[in-house]
Scaffold this motif. Structure first.
Motif, PDB file in Angstrom:
ATOM      1  N   PRO A   1       0.822  -1.295   0.127  1.00  0.00           N
ATOM      2  CA  PRO A   1       0.061  -0.039  -0.088  1.00  0.00           C
ATOM      3  C   PRO A   1       0.917   1.206  -0.170  1.00  0.00           C
ATOM      4  CG  PRO A   1      -0.802  -1.714   1.648  1.00  0.00           C
ATOM      5  CD  PRO A   1       0.523  -2.163   0.955  1.00  0.00           C
ATOM      6  N   PRO A   2       0.310   2.562  -0.308  1.00  0.00           N
ATOM      7  CA  PRO A   2       1.259   3.765  -0.246  1.00  0.00           C
ATOM      8  C   PRO A   2       1.838   4.028   0.962  1.00  0.00           C
ATOM      9  CG  PRO A   2      -1.176   3.887  -1.066  1.00  0.00           C
ATOM     10  CD  PRO A   2      -1.062   2.723  -0.467  1.00  0.00           C
ATOM     11  N   TRP A   3       3.051   4.572   0.659  1.00  0.00           N
ATOM     12  CA  TRP A   3       3.733   5.136   1.668  1.00  0.00           C
ATOM     13  C   TRP A   3       3.091   5.889   2.834  1.00  0.00           C
ATOM     14  CZ3 TRP A   3       8.830   7.768  -0.167  1.00  0.00           C
ATOM     15  CH2 TRP A   3       9.903   6.691  -0.983  1.00  0.00           C
ATOM     16  N   PRO A   4       3.296   5.841   3.999  1.00  0.00           N
ATOM     17  CA  PRO A   4       2.772   6.642   5.046  1.00  0.00           C
ATOM     18  C   PRO A   4       3.166   8.159   4.830  1.00  0.00           C
ATOM     19  CG  PRO A   4       4.733   5.811   6.115  1.00  0.00           C
ATOM     20  CD  PRO A   4       4.596   5.228   4.739  1.00  0.00           C
ATOM     21  N   ASP A   5       2.138   8.984   4.907  1.00  0.00           N
ATOM     22  CA  ASP A   5       2.176  10.461   4.886  1.00  0.00           C
ATOM     23  C   ASP A   5       3.359  11.041   5.897  1.00  0.00           C
ATOM     24  OD1 ASP A   5       0.095  10.648   3.334  1.00  0.00           O
ATOM     25  OD2 ASP A   5      -1.295  11.344   4.784  1.00  0.00           O
ATOM     26  N   HIS A   6       4.487  11.841   5.369  1.00  0.00           N
ATOM     27  CA  HIS A   6       5.553  12.158   6.222  1.00  0.00           C
ATOM     28  C   HIS A   6       6.369  11.243   6.739  1.00  0.00           C
ATOM     29  CE1 HIS A   6       3.614  16.091   6.170  1.00  0.00           C
ATOM     30  NE2 HIS A   6       2.514  15.499   6.691  1.00  0.00           N
ATOM     31  N   GLY A   7       6.455  10.042   5.902  1.00  0.00           N
ATOM     32  CA  GLY A   7       7.335   8.958   6.290  1.00  0.00           C
ATOM     33  C   GLY A   7       7.539   8.023   5.134  1.00  0.00           C
ATOM     34  N   LYS A   8       8.114   7.066   5.111  1.00  0.00           N
ATOM     35  CA  LYS A   8       8.551   5.831   4.019  1.00  0.00           C
ATOM     36  C   LYS A   8       8.549   4.591   4.494  1.00  0.00           C
ATOM     37  CE  LYS A   8      13.440   7.046   4.271  1.00  0.00           C
ATOM     38  NZ  LYS A   8      14.661   7.525   3.746  1.00  0.00           N
ATOM     39  N   LEU A   9       8.712   3.718   3.491  1.00  0.00           N
ATOM     40  CA  LEU A   9       9.001   2.027   3.955  1.00  0.00           C
ATOM     41  C   LEU A   9      10.263   1.771   3.482  1.00  0.00           C
ATOM     42  CD1 LEU A   9       5.444   0.613   2.203  1.00  0.00           C
ATOM     43  CD2 LEU A   9       5.912   1.400   4.579  1.00  0.00           C
ATOM     44  N   LEU A  10      10.709   1.111   4.596  1.00  0.00           N
ATOM     45  CA  LEU A  10      12.062   0.376   4.221  1.00  0.00           C
ATOM     46  C   LEU A  10      11.665  -1.178   4.566  1.00  0.00           C
ATOM     47  CD1 LEU A  10      14.253   2.476   6.724  1.00  0.00           C
ATOM     48  CD2 LEU A  10      13.835   2.777   4.400  1.00  0.00           C
ATOM     49  N   CYS A  11      11.840  -1.748   3.002  1.00  0.00           N
ATOM     50  CA  CYS A  11      11.514  -3.071   2.910  1.00  0.00           C
ATOM     51  C   CYS A  11      12.551  -4.038   2.266  1.00  0.00           C
ATOM     52  CB  CYS A  11      10.370  -3.409   1.840  1.00  0.00           C
ATOM     53  SG  CYS A  11       8.720  -2.394   2.537  1.00  0.00           S
ATOM     54  N   LEU A  12      12.566  -4.976   2.731  1.00  0.00           N
ATOM     55  CA  LEU A  12      13.300  -6.285   2.118  1.00  0.00           C
ATOM     56  C   LEU A  12      12.605  -7.055   1.253  1.00  0.00           C
ATOM     57  CD1 LEU A  12      15.581  -7.230   5.091  1.00  0.00           C
ATOM     58  CD2 LEU A  12      16.253  -5.881   3.263  1.00  0.00           C
TER      59      LEU A  12
END
Length: 100
Positions: free
Chosen positions: A30-41
């Protein structure tokens, strides 16, 4: 929003660290959080482990688990329950300004 893909070898398995879309053939979180980001493996196959990282001066709007994991076609959290014994909510929360 800037999106990037970095690839590297970890323990002999091809792994991609990404923020944003992974391209064709893979589940898109799903979309990135507002005022943040996703760090994924992303692990070979279709497994993901994602963490929410808020921008400086922002915090998650609700408690977040250690990670959000995608396995066998569904998202789960690790751990499954927060410190009050309640299940974590998916998708991940947005980030809001930290109170002073």
């Amino acid at each position: 929003m800037k999106r990037f893909l970095e690839m590297f070898i970890v323990l002999g398995c091809l792994t991609a660290v990404y923020a944003g879309d992974t391209g064709d053939g893979h589940v898109t979180p799903p979309p990135w959080p507002d005022h943040g980001k996703l760090l994924c493996l992303f692990f070979a196959g279709s497994d993901y482990i994602c963490k929410v990282k808020c921008d400086p001066g922002h915090v998650p709007e609700r408690p977040i688990p250690h990670s959000y994991d995608y396995r066998d076609g569904k998202w789960t959290t690790v751990p499954l329950l927060d410190s009050n014994g309640e299940p974590f909510v998916f998708p991940w929360p947005n980030c809001v300004p930290a109170s002073k």
